[in-house]
Design a protein around this motif. Structure first.
Motif, PDB file in Angstrom:
ATOM      1  N   ALA A 169       0.831  -1.205   0.000  1.00 30.57           N
ATOM      2  CA  ALA A 169       0.000   0.000   0.000  1.00 30.57           C
ATOM      3  C   ALA A 169       0.866   1.255   0.000  1.00 30.57           C
ATOM      4  O   ALA A 169       0.555   2.250  -0.675  1.00 30.57           O
ATOM      5  CB  ALA A 169      -0.933  -0.004   1.212  1.00 30.57           C
ATOM      6  N   ASP A 170       1.951   1.216   0.738  1.00 31.63           N
ATOM      7  CA  ASP A 170       2.876   2.345   0.800  1.00 31.63           C
ATOM      8  C   ASP A 170       3.437   2.650  -0.595  1.00 31.63           C
ATOM      9  O   ASP A 170       3.489   3.807  -1.032  1.00 31.63           O
ATOM     10  CB  ASP A 170       4.011   2.006   1.773  1.00 31.63           C
ATOM     11  CG  ASP A 170       5.087   3.067   1.832  1.00 31.63           C
ATOM     12  OD1 ASP A 170       4.919   4.005   2.629  1.00 31.63           O
ATOM     13  OD2 ASP A 170       6.082   2.961   1.084  1.00 31.63           O
ATOM     14  N   HIS A 171       3.833   1.606  -1.316  1.00 33.17           N
ATOM     15  CA  HIS A 171       4.429   1.803  -2.631  1.00 33.17           C
ATOM     16  C   HIS A 171       3.393   2.308  -3.630  1.00 33.17           C
ATOM     17  O   HIS A 171       3.687   3.198  -4.447  1.00 33.17           O
ATOM     18  CB  HIS A 171       5.051   0.494  -3.122  1.00 33.17           C
ATOM     19  CG  HIS A 171       5.950   0.661  -4.301  1.00 33.17           C
ATOM     20  ND1 HIS A 171       7.113   1.397  -4.244  1.00 33.17           N
ATOM     21  CD2 HIS A 171       5.840   0.210  -5.574  1.00 33.17           C
ATOM     22  CE1 HIS A 171       7.700   1.385  -5.445  1.00 33.17           C
ATOM     23  NE2 HIS A 171       6.935   0.668  -6.265  1.00 33.17           N
ATOM     24  N   VAL A 172       2.187   1.761  -3.585  1.00 39.65           N
ATOM     25  CA  VAL A 172       1.125   2.221  -4.474  1.00 39.65           C
ATOM     26  C   VAL A 172       0.830   3.699  -4.215  1.00 39.65           C
ATOM     27  O   VAL A 172       0.654   4.495  -5.149  1.00 39.65           O
ATOM     28  CB  VAL A 172      -0.152   1.380  -4.281  1.00 39.65           C
ATOM     29  CG1 VAL A 172      -1.329   1.989  -5.034  1.00 39.65           C
ATOM     30  CG2 VAL A 172       0.084  -0.043  -4.751  1.00 39.65           C
ATOM     31  N   SER A 173       0.814   4.087  -2.940  1.00 33.47           N
ATOM     32  CA  SER A 173       0.537   5.474  -2.588  1.00 33.47           C
ATOM     33  C   SER A 173       1.576   6.415  -3.182  1.00 33.47           C
ATOM     34  O   SER A 173       1.248   7.482  -3.721  1.00 33.47           O
ATOM     35  CB  SER A 173       0.498   5.626  -1.064  1.00 33.47           C
ATOM     36  OG  SER A 173       0.355   6.974  -0.693  1.00 33.47           O
ATOM     37  N   ARG A 174       2.836   6.010  -3.131  1.00 32.96           N
ATOM     38  CA  ARG A 174       3.910   6.870  -3.657  1.00 32.96           C
ATOM     39  C   ARG A 174       3.830   6.982  -5.179  1.00 32.96           C
ATOM     40  O   ARG A 174       4.027   8.062  -5.745  1.00 32.96           O
ATOM     41  CB  ARG A 174       5.267   6.326  -3.230  1.00 32.96           C
ATOM     42  CG  ARG A 174       5.527   6.431  -1.735  1.00 32.96           C
ATOM     43  CD  ARG A 174       6.939   5.969  -1.386  1.00 32.96           C
ATOM     44  NE  ARG A 174       7.142   5.959   0.058  1.00 32.96           N
ATOM     45  CZ  ARG A 174       7.419   7.043   0.776  1.00 32.96           C
ATOM     46  NH1 ARG A 174       7.527   8.210   0.173  1.00 32.96           N
ATOM     47  NH2 ARG A 174       7.595   6.954   2.072  1.00 32.96           N
ATOM     48  N   LEU A 175       3.552   5.872  -5.856  1.00 34.54           N
ATOM     49  CA  LEU A 175       3.535   5.894  -7.317  1.00 34.54           C
ATOM     50  C   LEU A 175       2.312   6.626  -7.870  1.00 34.54           C
ATOM     51  O   LEU A 175       2.405   7.361  -8.853  1.00 34.54           O
ATOM     52  CB  LEU A 175       3.574   4.467  -7.863  1.00 34.54           C
ATOM     53  CG  LEU A 175       4.926   3.765  -7.837  1.00 34.54           C
ATOM     54  CD1 LEU A 175       4.799   2.376  -8.429  1.00 34.54           C
ATOM     55  CD2 LEU A 175       5.971   4.556  -8.613  1.00 34.54           C
ATOM     56  N   VAL A 176       1.168   6.418  -7.236  1.00 31.31           N
ATOM     57  CA  VAL A 176      -0.056   7.019  -7.741  1.00 31.31           C
ATOM     58  C   VAL A 176      -0.218   8.451  -7.248  1.00 31.31           C
ATOM     59  O   VAL A 176      -0.914   9.260  -7.858  1.00 31.31           O
ATOM     60  CB  VAL A 176      -1.278   6.158  -7.343  1.00 31.31           C
ATOM     61  CG1 VAL A 176      -2.581   6.777  -7.816  1.00 31.31           C
ATOM     62  CG2 VAL A 176      -1.135   4.762  -7.925  1.00 31.31           C
ATOM     63  N   GLY A 177       0.464   8.775  -6.123  1.00 31.59           N
ATOM     64  CA  GLY A 177       0.324  10.115  -5.575  1.00 31.59           C
ATOM     65  C   GLY A 177      -0.997  10.318  -4.877  1.00 31.59           C
ATOM     66  O   GLY A 177      -1.613  11.380  -4.973  1.00 31.59           O
ATOM     67  N   ALA A 178      -1.468   9.292  -4.186  1.00 35.09           N
ATOM     68  CA  ALA A 178      -2.763   9.359  -3.509  1.00 35.09           C
ATOM     69  C   ALA A 178      -2.671   8.655  -2.166  1.00 35.09           C
ATOM     70  O   ALA A 178      -1.780   7.834  -1.935  1.00 35.09           O
ATOM     71  CB  ALA A 178      -3.851   8.712  -4.365  1.00 35.09           C
ATOM     72  N   ARG A 179      -3.596   8.984  -1.276  1.00 35.82           N
ATOM     73  CA  ARG A 179      -3.688   8.263  -0.010  1.00 35.82           C
ATOM     74  C   ARG A 179      -4.428   6.959  -0.280  1.00 35.82           C
ATOM     75  O   ARG A 179      -5.492   6.950  -0.913  1.00 35.82           O
ATOM     76  CB  ARG A 179      -4.443   9.094   1.020  1.00 35.82           C
ATOM     77  CG  ARG A 179      -4.544   8.394   2.373  1.00 35.82           C
ATOM     78  CD  ARG A 179      -4.968   9.341   3.474  1.00 35.82           C
ATOM     79  NE  ARG A 179      -6.224   9.981   3.200  1.00 35.82           N
ATOM     80  CZ  ARG A 179      -6.372  11.290   3.016  1.00 35.82           C
ATOM     81  NH1 ARG A 179      -5.318  12.082   3.065  1.00 35.82           N
ATOM     82  NH2 ARG A 179      -7.562  11.811   2.776  1.00 35.82           N
ATOM     83  N   VAL A 180      -3.871   5.869   0.179  1.00 35.58           N
ATOM     84  CA  VAL A 180      -4.412   4.544  -0.121  1.00 35.58           C
ATOM     85  C   VAL A 180      -4.945   3.906   1.151  1.00 35.58           C
ATOM     86  O   VAL A 180      -4.292   3.941   2.203  1.00 35.58           O
ATOM     87  CB  VAL A 180      -3.334   3.641  -0.763  1.00 35.58           C
ATOM     88  CG1 VAL A 180      -3.821   2.202  -0.849  1.00 35.58           C
ATOM     89  CG2 VAL A 180      -2.982   4.162  -2.152  1.00 35.58           C
ATOM     90  N   LEU A 181      -6.117   3.324   1.049  1.00 27.88           N
ATOM     91  CA  LEU A 181      -6.748   2.625   2.167  1.00 27.88           C
ATOM     92  C   LEU A 181      -7.240   1.283   1.659  1.00 27.88           C
ATOM     93  O   LEU A 181      -7.825   1.196   0.579  1.00 27.88           O
ATOM     94  CB  LEU A 181      -7.901   3.470   2.704  1.00 27.88           C
ATOM     95  CG  LEU A 181      -8.753   2.905   3.840  1.00 27.88           C
ATOM     96  CD1 LEU A 181      -9.189   4.043   4.768  1.00 27.88           C
ATOM     97  CD2 LEU A 181      -9.991   2.206   3.305  1.00 27.88           C
TER      98      LEU A 181
END
Length: 583
Positions: A169-181
Motif C-alpha cells: 500500500a505504501d508503494h502504491v501510494s507513492r507511485l499514484v500520488g494518492a492516499r491509499v486505504l
C-alpha cells in the motif's frame, strides 16, 4: 522514466479537449462556446456525413463536420448539440466558410449553457485531424498501460521478496500520488497510508480523520456499502476498486487524491495493484490459517491438561507471542443463532472466519500478548488484566465487544460473551475456560442475544440454567408466586417490595428506609403479600422458594413461558374454589 515519479496529472485515457487545443498540428483551432467543458475527454473521433448522426455517436467521441448535412437549416445544429451532450460526446468540431458561414447564436447559447465544447477548425483535412488526435490518444494510452504493467510487476516482486500488505500500500501510494486505504469486505481497515504524509503506511483504524469524505461508523469501519466502484470526481477525487481473488471478495482498495489530480485512467493501474493486494491477503490468510490451526491444537491441549507442566505451557505460549505468566481472564464469544447455510459463490469468507478475524484484529491491537483462537463455533481469548485496576473486567471487555459487533467487522449476527474469574496460575486456565462457557450459556438465558456476562455475577442462575425446560421453571414460579408473577404494574411493584424485604433479611425498618416508605405502609404491604403467597416472614423454606422464584423470573426464557402457566394456575384455583362451593 515515467515509473520513477507519479504520472502527470493531465494524463488519462484519451486526451481532454483542452489538450487537443494545445497540439501544434491543430494550431488555429478555437473554442467558441462551452469552454467550461474543456476537461471532457476524447477517446475517439467521428465524421458527420448524414443529418441523423446522433444514434451512431458514443461517449467521449469528438464529432467533426463541415456542416454540409445541415447546410439548408443551420438551426438544426441546436438539436445536434443537445443530442451529442446527452450521449456524452466530447464536443463538436466544425469547419466554417464552406457550407456554413457562421454558427447561429442559439447554437452557441445552448452549447454554453450545457458546457459542451464547440470548436472551429482551421483549413485542415479531417484525415489529418483524425491522425494527429488518435496518435496522441494511443501514445498516452500505451504509456499508461506500460506504467500499469510496471506497477504490477514491481508489486509482485515486493510480494515475492516477503513484503506485506502495508508495504505494498505504501508503494502504491507513492507511485499514484494518492492516499491509499485497504479494507475488508465489510469495511474494517486493514491498512491506511498516513493522512499527513502520503506513502507512509499506518496499520488499522488509528489516525482516522474525516477529511477523506469516507463514511465511517463509531468503530472506525468504513461504510463500503455506500461506495461505488470506479472513478469519482469528488470532491475529494476518489477511485474505488474491489480486491478480489477468484470468487473470494477480500475487500476494497480506496485511493483518495492528495498530491495530484486523479484521472479515470488511474483506475486501471489500481485494479492491477488490487490483484497483487489480493495475492498478499491470500498469502497472509493461508499463513494465518496454518498458525491458527497450530495455536488451536496447542490451546486444546492446555485446556485438556495434555500440554505439560505449567512452566512448559508458559514457555511454549511465549513462542506463540502469548503471555500466560500474567494475571488473565478467559473470554468466550459464541454466535446466538445457528449459522445460515454458507454459499461460497457469494464471494465472502464464512461468517465464523470473519467473526474470528474481527476478534483477533481488535484484541491483538490492544493486547499483543493475548491469545485469540477459534475453537469450533466459538472464539476463545486469554486476555491479560490488571487486578489492581478499578472497575470490573466487563468494563475492559465491552469496548472490544462494541468494535467486533455489527459494523465493527464481526458480521451482522449477534453473539454472547462470557468472562471467567481472574486467574494467576496457568494451571487454572481450564477451569477459567469452563467458567467463561458457563457465563455464555447462562447469560443467553438471562439476558438474551448479545449478553456480556461475568461468571462471578451468575449466582443461583448457574443452577437454574441447568433446567433444560423453561416451562418447568415457569411452572415453579407460577406455583410459588401465584398472581404475584403476573406482568402488570401492581404485581411488579409488590415484587420489588418483596425482593427488598429479602435483601434486608426482613428488617422492616431498614426496608422502609430503603424504599422510602412509611413504616405502617410497609407493614400493610407485608400483610397483603402474605395473603397472596403465604407466611414467608415465619416460614424459612417458603422464603427460599420465593427467593429462587424471583431469580428464575428474571430469566428471559422463563418470563416468555410464564403467562400461559399463570393462566393455567388461575384456572386450577378457580376450579378448586367452585368445587368447594358445590360441596
Amino acid at each position: 522514466m515515467i515509473f520513477d515519479r507519479p504520472v502527470q496529472e493531465s494524463w488519462g485515457y484519451g486526451i481532454s479537449v483542452a489538450q487537443m487545443l494545445e497540439l501544434p498540428e491543430l494550431a488555429g483551432t478555437t473554442c467558441v462556446a462551452g469552454a467550461a467543458g474543456l476537461r471532457r475527454r476524447i477517446e475517439r473521433l467521428n465524421v458527420m456525413e448524414v443529418p441523423d448522426i446522433g444514434p451512431w455517436m458514443r461517449e467521449q467521441e469528438l464529432l467533426l463536420t463541415t456542416g454540409y448535412p445541415l447546410r439548408e437549416d443551420p438551426e438544426q445544429l441546436v438539436d445536434l448539440v443537445v443530442e451529442l451532450d446527452e450521449r456524452g460526446a466530447a464536443g463538436l468540431g466544425i469547419k466554417l466558410g464552406r457550407y456554413i458561414d457562421a454558427l447561429p447564436e442559439r447554437v452557441l447559447a445552448e452549447a454554453e449553457r450545457r458546457s459542451f465544447p464547440v470548436l472551429t477548425l482551421p483549413d485542415i483535412g479531417f484525415d489529418d485531424v483524425l491522425s494527429v488526435v488518435l496518435s496522441e490518444v494511443l501514445n498516452r494510452q500505451s504509456v499508461l498501460l506500460a506504467r500499469s504493467e510496471h506497477l504490477h510487476h514491481e508489486l509482485l516482486q515486493r510480494i515475492t521478496a516477503g513484503e506485506g500488505l502495508a508495504e505494498v500500500a505504501d508503494h502504491v501510494s507513492r507511485l499514484v500520488g494518492a492516499r491509499v486505504l485497504v479494507t475488508t469486505a465489510d469495511g474494517r481497515v486493514l491498512v491506511e497510508t498516513d493522512r499527513t504524509e502520503p506513502g507512509r503506511a499506518a496499520h488499522g483504524p488509528e489516525g482516522i480523520g474525516e477529511d477523506d469524505g469516507l463514511e465511517r461508523d463509531p468503530t472506525g469501519r468504513v461504510r463500503v456499502e455506500t461506495l461505488a466502484y470506479g472513478f469519482s470526481d469528488g470532491p475529494p477525487q476518489r477511485i474505488v476498486v474491489p480486491v478480489v481473488a477468484g470468487r473470494q471478495d477480500h475487500g476494497r482498495l480506496v485511493a483518495t487524491a492528495t498530491r495530484r489530480v486523479l484521472e479515470p485512467a488511474d483506475e486501471h493501474a489500481l485494479r492491477r495493484a488490487a490483484t497483487v493486494m489480493a495475492l498478499s491477503i491470500t498469502k497472509q490468510r493461508e499463513l494465518a490459517a496454518v498458525e491458527s490451526k497450530y495455536e488451536g491444537d496447542f490451546l486444546r491441549d492446555v485446556l485438556a491438561g495434555r500440554a505439560g507442566d505449567p512452566d512448559e505451557v508458559v514457555a511454549h505460549a511465549a513462542m506463540l507471542g502469548w503471555r500466560f505468566e500474567r494475571p488473565a481472564v478467559v473470554l468466550v464469544a459464541q454466535h446466538d443463532d445457528p449459522p445460515p447455510p454458507f454459499r461460497p459463490a457469494a464471494g465472502a469468507a464464512p461468517p465464523q472466519d470473519r467473526f474470528f478475524a474481527a476478534w483477533r484484529s481488535v484484541v491483538r491491537s490492544a493486547d499483543p500478548g493475548a491469545a485469540v483462537v477459534g475453537l469450533g463455533g466459538e472464539v476463545v481469548v486469554v486476555l491479560g488484566v490488571d487486578p489492581a485496576r478499578a472497575g470490573s473486567v466487563q468494563d475492559v471487555v465491552r469496548p472490544f465487544v462494541t468494535r467486533v459487533a455489527g459494523d465493527g467487522g464481526g458480521g451482522r449476527r449477534t453473539f454472547c460473551t462470557g468472562l471467567s474469574r481472574v486467574f494467576t496460575d496457568v494451571g487454572d486456565l481450564p477451569a477459567a475456560y469452563e467458567q467463561a462457557r458457563s457465563a455464555v450459556r447462562v447469560g443467553r438465558w438471562l439476558q438474551g442475544p448479545g449478553a456480556v456476562v461475568e461468571f462471578d455475577s451468575l449466582g443461583i442462575h448457574r443452577l437454574l440454567s441447568l433446567v433444560s425446560d423453561p416451562a418447568e421453571l415457569a411452572g415453579f414460579v407460577a406455583d410459588t408466586l401465584g398472581d404475584l408473577a403476573s406482568d402488570d404494574p401492581e404485581s411488579d411493584d409488590l415484587r420489588t417490595t418483596l425482593q427488598a424485604l429479602l435483601d434486608h433479611n426482613l428488617n422492616v425498618a431498614e426496608t422502609a428506609r430503603h424504599l422510602l416508605f412509611h413504616y405502617n405502609t410497609l407493614r400493610y404491604r407485608i400483610t397483603k403479600l402474605e395473603r397472596m403467597i403465604g407466611p414467608f416472614t415465619t416460614d424459612a423454606h417458603l422464603r427460599l422458594n420465593i427467593a429462587v422464584a424471583l431469580q428464575a423470573l428474571s430469566l428471559r426464557s422463563v418470563s416468555e413461558a410464564l403467562p400461559q402457566r399463570v393462566s393455567v394456575a388461575r384456572s386450577a384455583q378457580r376450579g378448586s374454589g367452585d368445587a368447594g362451593r358445590s360441596r
